[in-house]
Structure formats: structure tokens, C-alpha cells
Design a protein around this motif. Structure first.
Motif, PDB file in Angstrom:
ATOM      1  N   ARG A 119       0.829  -1.202   0.000  1.00 12.63           N
ATOM      2  CA  ARG A 119       0.000   0.000   0.000  1.00 12.63           C
ATOM      3  C   ARG A 119       0.866   1.255   0.000  1.00 12.63           C
ATOM      4  NH1 ARG A 119      -4.067  -0.231   4.713  1.00 12.63           N
ATOM      5  NH2 ARG A 119      -4.706  -2.073   3.516  1.00 12.63           N
ATOM      6  N   ASN A 167      -4.934  -6.679  -7.446  1.00 13.26           N
ATOM      7  CA  ASN A 167      -4.736  -5.251  -7.711  1.00 13.26           C
ATOM      8  C   ASN A 167      -4.826  -4.906  -9.193  1.00 13.26           C
ATOM      9  OD1 ASN A 167      -4.451  -4.714  -5.029  1.00 13.26           O
ATOM     10  ND2 ASN A 167      -2.265  -4.285  -5.083  1.00 13.26           N
ATOM     11  N   LEU A 173      -8.530   1.040  -8.839  1.00 14.08           N
ATOM     12  CA  LEU A 173      -7.235   1.466  -8.304  1.00 14.08           C
ATOM     13  C   LEU A 173      -6.538   2.405  -9.286  1.00 14.08           C
ATOM     14  CD1 LEU A 173      -5.800  -1.857  -6.792  1.00 14.08           C
ATOM     15  CD2 LEU A 173      -6.734   0.095  -5.552  1.00 14.08           C
ATOM     16  N   THR A 177      -0.626   1.955  -9.852  1.00 11.71           N
ATOM     17  CA  THR A 177      -0.620   0.775  -8.980  1.00 11.71           C
ATOM     18  C   THR A 177      -0.890  -0.486  -9.786  1.00 11.71           C
ATOM     19  OG1 THR A 177      -1.388   2.078  -7.088  1.00 11.71           O
ATOM     20  CG2 THR A 177      -1.706  -0.302  -6.973  1.00 11.71           C
ATOM     21  N   ARG A 178      -1.817  -0.406 -10.724  1.00 13.19           N
ATOM     22  CA  ARG A 178      -2.154  -1.574 -11.546  1.00 13.19           C
ATOM     23  C   ARG A 178      -0.989  -1.954 -12.461  1.00 13.19           C
ATOM     24  NH1 ARG A 178      -7.336  -0.826 -14.778  1.00 13.19           N
ATOM     25  NH2 ARG A 178      -7.208  -3.102 -14.842  1.00 13.19           N
ATOM     26  N   SER A 181       1.673  -3.623 -10.382  1.00 15.18           N
ATOM     27  CA  SER A 181       1.249  -4.973 -10.011  1.00 15.18           C
ATOM     28  C   SER A 181       1.482  -5.950 -11.156  1.00 15.18           C
ATOM     29  CB  SER A 181      -0.229  -4.976  -9.611  1.00 15.18           C
ATOM     30  OG  SER A 181      -0.452  -4.164  -8.480  1.00 15.18           O
TER      31      SER A 181
END
Length: 472
Positions: A119, A167, A173, A177-178, A181
Motif C-alpha cells: 500500500r 490489484n 485502483l 498501482t495496476r 502490479s
């Protein structure tokens, strides 16, 4: 004390101070349950103080000569440390229950840490970028996978992969972040593929002889009775016993080796209990013994599952009793003596590469290695369901990372379909990534050239890709 010790981990260029801290903290973490949350919080708050210079970044040296971050080593030691017994009566049912419960606590700690850590990856504080820190952490996990003293690396990689899949599929999101991931999952999948294709090499006659030598040396270090040695050599759990003997020896110089041993034993007990539970379900459903494999739990270690006698007429009741016997054998491994070096009769002279080979043999049937197809299918599904150009382009590049580990993957029908979709994508960047994927690796296999020839000819009119090819 714990806060002060945590702060010492993040001091640069004072290795002795860090080394002592990394020994003290797991002991505190193991003994004082009420302090665990505060220790984890202190570590997470101190992450920004991790060294960034190459010289200071990885100073925890592994026996193989490789190095990882002190931070990574500390986290794995902390995850190992809760697993313990409650009294000296090893076969006591209370001990078994406590081992299983504390192993679950270790798993929960791993999940909590990863969730909070990941996070933080999307945040920045001034010039401190957690993303780089996380990438270094992931690289360390991949380095320590299948190493005897780091069993939690598999747990962390398994949990992390689940978080990553969740994620990058979550369209609510942030895009960054994606994308991260997806990239991380591609790295994990590539490593899994490398480990998977090494299994055939692992089962070669030469490597099996090396493993047998490790077993012989470890057993000889604790037992001199030839009759007992002969019994041990044919024991279905001889590989497990040899690993415990090695970790007992390691714990004489590295106290954290004891925590790794307990974590292994907790994991094996959990696997056996899952198998017994599944067999009991088989009895309840009145399924024939030969069909019980259909109920395989994805989290069960098949190296233990496959230790049952080869007699095809064995009943489910017999299998359950056999597993209970194995469980008792594993519990008794807690009392295996330290090598008899003190008696100056033998020393445990085993090459680290050989003990890692034994560990790879033990993990070759663990569920983590079998999750490669799951991750690959998740990557492939992106091209059918994802509207974002950046995500599709990143997914194609991740496939490229996986194919680099094993070019034969291009021969799979699902991957061929992905490439075809990528070649007709509305985005030039996705089409370029697809061409790059094919162009790099089909030369390795003539069959792949034949499979993709029609596809390439069909798309040769694409001016966007023509420009890309000519630039290459």
C-alpha cells in the motif's frame, strides 16, 4: 528495547550493529506477542531510511555468495519466529496444536506486512520512493526462494502474487498501482517458469545421487548404528529429516536457523493435516480410494502426499493411519540431536549448493510452483477484458518477460491467441510489444516460426508495426 533495536537495522555501514539487531529482534518477536504490532509498525515507519547506495543496499551475505537486504532478512526471520512448541513432551497433542496455530500466526504476519508495505508503494515522501524499495524486496524474495533457511520466501511470494492479481484486476485502483502490479507479477511468473523447467534436471541421475549423498552425510552426523542408518535411508521422510539436521547444525552458528526449522515443521504438519482432512471427506462421501486425488487441496505439499505406500489395494483408513504416523515422525524431528561434532567424531561437511538441491527437491511438489498457469492465464485474460491501453501494453511486456524464461511458451494456444489479439490491437504500442515478443524468441524454435508465419504475413500491412520493425 524493540524500537531501539529496529532503528539499528537501518544504520548504514555498521554491519556488526545490524547483525546483532537482526538476531535480537526475532527473539523479542518470538517471546513477546504483545510487542509484535509495534515492532512491525516501527519497521514500516523506518522503511524510508533504507540505504539506497549499491554498496550499502545488500549487505546480508548468503552462503551462496549472493547478498540481500538486511531489511528483507529481518522480515523473513520475524515471520519464522512465532512458530514454537509449548512444552518438552514433543508428541503431546497440545504441542501439535500450538505449532499449527503459531504457523498460522506467521502466515498472518506475512499477509499483514505485505498488505501495508505494498500500500505504501504508491506513495512518495519527498524524494523517497517506496516503489524502488519494494522492487528490491521482491528481488530478494526471488533470490531466497528454495533456500533452506528462508522457507517464508515461498509464503511471501504466494501471498504477494495473490495481492498483485487482485490489484491489477481492480479497475478502481490508480493506473500506476495496476501497472506496477502487472510488472511484479510478470517477474514472479518468469521465476516460477525457470524453476518449473528445472524439475527435469532435478530428477536426473546425477542430481539424485547428490541428494542421496546429502542424506547420507546428514544422517551419519547424528547416528552411527548401521542398522538404524539403513532404516533411515528408505524412510519416505528422509529428505525432510536431512533438512532438519542441517538446520540444527546451522542454528549453532546462526540462532535464527532454529526459527526456520520450526517454520518448516509447522508447514509440514499443516500439509499432513490437510491431507488427513481430505481423506476423511473421502470416507464421508464414500468415494473409492483411487479417486481421492480429485479432492487435492491447492495448498497441500504433494511431496508429503506422495509418500503413501505404493500398494494399490490400500484403504482410505490405512492412508489416514499412514499420515498420522508421518505426523508423529515429523514431530519427533523436533528432538533430533545436534550433530555429534562435540564428540569430535563427524562434522557436517555438506556443500551449500547440495543442500539447496535437496531443498529444491522438497519444494518441487509444493503448490507455489504449480501456480504458474494461474498467473499466466491472468495475464492472458487482460487482452480480452481490459480497456486501458497502458494495461494491455504492460501485460504484453510481462508476457515477454515470461517467454524470455521459456520461449516454448509461445507454442501454447492461449498465448498464441494473446499474441494474435495484440497484433490487431487498436494501440500501436500494444502491437509493437506483440511484434517484439514474437521477433525475439521464435528464432529459438523452428516450429514456432511455422506457427506464427501466417500471423506475421497477415499483419505485415500494419504501417505502425512496419515502422517499429524497420527501427529495430
Amino acid at each position: 528495547i524493540s524500537s531501539f533495536t529496529v532503528s539499528c537495522i537501518f544504520v548504514e555501514n555498521i554491519f556488526d550493529l545490524q547483525a546483532h539487531s537482526i538476531t535480537i529482534l526475532p527473539e523479542l518477536f518470538s517471546r513477546y506477542e504483545d510487542h509484535r504490532d509495534s515492532i512491525l509498525d516501527d519497521i514500516l515507519l523506518s522503511i524510508v531510511r533504507l540505504p539506497t547506495s549499491k554498496k550499502s543496499l545488500r549487505c546480508y551475505r548468503l552462503p551462496s555468495g549472493e547478498s540481500i537486504q538486511m531489511f528483507t532478512a529481518l522480515i523473513m526471520h520475524l515471520i519464522h519466529s512465532p512458530v514454537q512448541t509449548i512444552n518438552s513432551n514433543i508428541t503431546d497433542a497440545g504441542n501439535e496444536l500450538n505449532l499449527l496455530n503459531t504457523y498460522s500466526i506467521g502466515q498472518n504476519i506475512a499477509y499483514k506486512f505485505l498488505t501495508l508495505f505494498f500500500r505504501s508503494c504508491g506513495t512518495k515522501q519527498g524524494e523517497d520512493d517506496y516503489r524502488i524499495i519494494f522492487e528490491n524486496f521482491l528481488a530478494d524474495l526471488l533470490t531466497t526462494a528454495n533456500r533452506p533457511e528462508w522457507p517464508s520466501s515461498e509464503i511471501l511470494l504466494t501471498l504477494l502474487s495473490r495481492i498483485l492479481m487482485k490489484n491489477f484486476s481492480n479497475q478502481s485502483l490508480p493506473i500506476q498501482t495496476r501497472l506496477q502490479s502487472l510488472e511484479y507479477l510478470g517477474s514472479v511468473a518468469a521465476q516460477l517458469r525457470k524453476d518449473t523447467i528445472e524439475i527435469d534436471v532435478l530428477n536426473s541421475r546425477e542430481n539424485q545421487e547428490r541428494i542421496d549423498q546429502v542424506i547420507h552425510k546428514t544422517l551419519l552426523s547424528i547416528e552411527t548404528d548401521e542398522d538404524i542408518l539403513e532404516v533411515y535411508k528408505t524412510d519416505p521422510l528422509r529428505h525432510h529429516r536431512s533438512l532438519i539436521i542441517y538446520l540444527n547444525e546451522l542454528s549453532q552458528s546462526e540462532p535464527t536457523g532454529h526459527f526456520a526449522k520450526m517454520f518448516h515443521i509447522g508447514q509440514w504438519l499443516r500439509d499432513i493435516n490437510l491431507t488427513i482432512e481430505r481423506l476423511n471427506q473421502t470416507l464421508t462421501r464414500r468415494v473409492k480410494p483411487s479417486n481421492h486425488a480429485e479432492l487435492v487441496d491447492v495448498d497441500t505439499d504433494e511431496s508429503i502426499d506422495n509418500n503413501n505406500p505404493s500398494n494399490p489395494t490400500i484403504t482410505v483408513d490405512d492412508e489416514i493411519e499412514f499420515k498420522k504416523s508421518e505426523k508423529l515422525t515429523i514431530l519427533k524431528m523436533l528432538t533430533l540431536p545436534i550433530t555429534i561434532r562435540k564428540q569430535q567424531r563427524y562434522t557436517l561437511d555438506i556443500d551449500y549448493d547440495d543442500i539447496c538441491l535437496l531443498m529444491r527437491y522438497l519444494t518441487s511438489n509444493r503448490p507455489f510452483l504449480k501456480t504458474f498457469d494461474v498467473y499466466l492465464k491472468q495475464l492472458a485474460a487482460v487482452f480480452q477484458s481490459e480497456a486501458g491501453t497502458n494495461i494491455r501494453s504492460k501485460a504484453m511486456k510481462c508476457l515477454c518477460t515470461v517467454v524470455e524464461a521459456d520461449p516454448t511458451i509461445l507454442g501454447r494456444n492461449d498465448i498464441k491467441s494473446c499474441v494474435k489479439v495484440g497484433l490487431t490491437d487498436k494501440s500501436v504500442s500494444v502491437r509493437e510489444a506483440a511484434i517484439d515478443l514474437i521477433g525475439r524468441y521464435i528464432v529459438h524454435k523452428q516450429l514456432l516460426i511455422l506457427q506464427y508465419y501466417d500471423v506475421l504475413c497477415e499483419r505485415s500491412i500494419d504501417t505502425g508495426k512496419q515502422r517499429f520493425v524497420s527501427d529495430g
